[in-house]
Enzyme design. Structure first.
Site, PDB file in Angstrom:
ATOM      1  CG  HIS A 180      -5.315  -3.171   1.108  1.00  0.00           C
ATOM      2  ND1 HIS A 180      -4.705  -2.853  -0.078  1.00  0.00           N
ATOM      3  CD2 HIS A 180      -4.806  -2.314   2.027  1.00  0.00           C
ATOM      4  CE1 HIS A 180      -3.867  -1.853   0.107  1.00  0.00           C
ATOM      5  NE2 HIS A 180      -3.893  -1.511   1.383  1.00  0.00           N
ATOM      6  CG  ASP A 206      -5.775  -4.660  -2.922  1.00  0.00           C
ATOM      7  OD1 ASP A 206      -6.079  -3.976  -1.928  1.00  0.00           O
ATOM      8  OD2 ASP A 206      -4.698  -4.552  -3.535  1.00  0.00           O
ATOM      9  CB  SER A 224      -0.967  -0.045   1.187  1.00  0.00           C
ATOM     10  OG  SER A 224      -2.024   0.863   1.011  1.00  0.00           O
TER      11      SER A 224
END
Length: 611
Positions: free
Chosen positions: A335, A307, A161
């Site tokens: 995610h 995700d 991320s």
């Protein structure tokens, strides 16, 4: 075969490479060290700002031994300060992520964790994510790494991320030590991938992410987990210097509230950063991919079907890279990749993320033959079939388009409409998709293998079109494209569409979804990057208000997926005009639309089906 292939430690759950699986990499045989240690320091930048750095190294490293390094730049604390004596035993490495870092170091890497400027124990402030100063800080950290006696001058970027995107920006600088990049679950186009998917503000995310960042900046845990609150005492000060930490926290009071700024953005070319006068694209990786190509760095593009929109981000990134050893991997994950989410098999992830990463970095930082160089460039998991597949390109060459038409009486059919008809729908203001969704996974709140459990209730207030039961199973792989011809009584609206499987027993299973704000319906003739689907600029000059009562075409893609619909099930398309649980309310109250399905106005969906 209902396993993901591998378990932690590199032990195959079934034959290596079977059925298109990524080849299992037996990294345990390369482990060089057992114990590890942590070193903390401040590195002073060109403008005097001090950046907090923690380095994990093999303990008692022999004199003269030099290692490749992995740099991890984060906005979420490089290391937590744990209560005594937990910190002494764990070195701040908690959970699966901590286990991976520990094992990476045992494999003969230095792991360099950095608090990004204006966060953690670092000084400075931030006007937005991934500022020019923050990226330049990364360059200077690379210089610092290369000067350390334990460094052999080969560095890879790694992250999930935010930290992945920090490494992606670092790669744009072409530093000679930066040799490979693994980008897990990360954004490519900030506007469309996270801030405003389909031009619709993802307000739930910006509000929650903004809150979490504000808490972190106050040295507080943003999570409600009582155990974490008991064990964690904020970010780890550098060498116990609490005065320096307090001083750094004062400087970050100037940090911009990302949620407030995001609410000011409607069009891609709206000014986001007043100081520079630039739009949201100033911190979007999609604006800089050519720089990575110039740096000639192999990139592992890595995401999951659940995700948020980041599987599409990974695909976009992969399509725009030129290095021949860049890879794309898409699994049945949310995610961060902790849960396997699929109707055919659900639970905690069994896939060996660590082995996959070491296979990549051992190849590019150690020059080791790991097998990844012989593998096809693309691996993806087909949900409900519970099978890994491989391809040399995306979309796979075996995919063909099937067109399904909307018909009278809420029917979805391969046959074209033969007469004029329409289906009316009134906006349900309070309709949402709940809390167990792909969108909640973006801040780690999807912790179940059973997503969208209340679709049947949701669909009672949606406009639905169903096919007849399928005679054979059908695997959808790629990017469904929806075309709706509508008449509306408003100047603007947000259209949401859901692709679902309705089983013979009547159970409704989520496959994927997409959305579009009507004023952004025009396609752009000058795409900023390559994509599988048509490109929209989302700029103000291309916005078009609806004309009430006029027949208007809305064409938009649903998020990519790979999913097998079983024989005997029906295909369902559900249409709504909002999702109050995640997105800003764009559609005016009392909006009503008519979805047209006739010989002139053929509303339809094009499904990418594996041959």
């Amino acid at each position: 075969m209902s396993k993901e292939t591998k378990t932690l430690g590199g032990i195959p759950a079934r034959g290596a490479g079977e059925g298109g699986d990524p080849v299992v990499y037996p990294y345990e045989q390369h482990r060089q060290y057992n114990a590890i240690e942590r070193q903390c320091t401040y590195v002073r930048m060109r403008d005097g700002v001090r950046i907090a750095v923690s380095v994990y190294l093999p303990k008692d490293l022999p004199q003269g031994t030099q290692l490749p390094s992995l740099i991890h730049q984060t906005r979420y604390w490089r290391v937590p300060k744990l209560i005594f004596p937990l910190d002494r035993f764990t070195l701040g490495l908690l959970g699966p992520d901590g286990d991976r870092i520990r094992e990476i170091v045992r494999q003969g890497y230095a792991f360099v964790s950095v608090d990004a400027r204006g966060s953690g124990a670092s000084f400075g402030s931030r006007a937005h994510p991934w500022t020019e100063d923050e990226v330049q800080d990364g360059v200077e950290i690379l210089d610092w790494i290369c000067k350390q006696q334990w460094s052999n001058g080969n560095v890879g970027g790694i992250g999930i991320s935010y930290s992945a995107t920090a490494s992606e920006f670092l790669a744009t600088r072409g530093h000679p030590a930066f040799k490979a990049l693994a980008l897990l679950f990360s954004v490519f186009d900030v506007y469309e991938d996270i801030a405003l998917p389909g031009g619709v503000p993802f307000s739930w995310f910006t509000e929650n992410w903004g809150y979490s960042n504000r808490q972190l900046d106050k040295n507080k845990i943003p999570l409600k987990n009582p155990l974490l609150r008991l064990l964690v005492r904020g970010v780890l000060p550098v060498n116990g210097d609490r005065k320096a930490l307090k001083a750094a926290m004062i400087e970050r009071r100037a940090n911009v509230d990302i949620h407030i700024k995001a609410q000011e953005v409607q069009y891609r070319d709206d000014v986001f950063d007043e100081a520079s006068g630039k739009s949201i694209d100033v911190f979007s990786p999609s604006s800089y991919f050519q720089k990575i190509n110039e740096a000639n760095i192999p990139v592992y593009c890595y995401s999951g079907w659940w995700d948020g929109t980041y599987q599409h981000a990974a695909i976009r990134r992969y399509l725009n890279l030129s290095h021949p050893e860049s890879k794309l991997l898409l699994g049945p994950w949310e995610h961060r990749g902790r849960m396997h989410i699929s109707p055919g098999h659900g639970g905690k992830v069994a896939f060996d993320h660590l082995g996959e990463l070491l296979k990549f970095f051992d190849r590019h930082l150690k020059g080791r033959d790991t097998g990844i160089e012989q593998e096809p460039a693309v691996h993806y998991f087909s949900m409900n079939a519970e099978q890994w597949k491989q391809a040399e390109q995306w979309p796979p060459q075996s995919v063909e388009t099937e067109r399904w038409f909307f018909q009278d009486k809420h029917i979805l059919s391969r046959e074209q409409p033969t007469h004029i008809s329409e289906s009316s729908y009134l906006y349900e203001v309070n309709l949402g998709t709940g809390t167990k969704t792909r969108w909640r996974s973006m801040v780690g709140k999807l912790r179940t293998p059973h997503g969208y459990p209340r679709l049947k209730q949701h669909n009672q207030k949606a406009l639905c079109f169903d096919s007849a039961p399928l005679s054979d199973s059908k695997t959808i792989t790629g990017h469904p494209m929806l075309t709706l011809w509508i008449q509306a009584n408003s100047l603007d609206l947000a259209c949401f569409a859901y692709l679902e499987e309705v089983t013979a027993s009547g159970k409704v299973k989520y496959i994927t979804e997409g959305m579009l704000r009507a004023v952004h319906r025009a396609f752009s003739q000058t795409p900023a990057y390559q994509d599988v689907v048509p490109y929209r600029s989302y700029k103000q000059e291309e916005a078009q208000a609806l004309i009430p009562g006029k027949s208007t075409e809305l064409t938009f893609d649903l998020l990519p997926t790979s999913y097998q619909i079983q024989a005997g099930s029906k295909i369902r398309i559900a249409i709504t005009l909002g999702d109050r649980d995640h997105f800003a309310a764009i559609t005016p109250k009392d909006t009503e639309i008519a979805v047209l399905h006739s010989t002139q106005y053929m509303s339809r969906i094009d499904l990418p089906v594996e041959g």
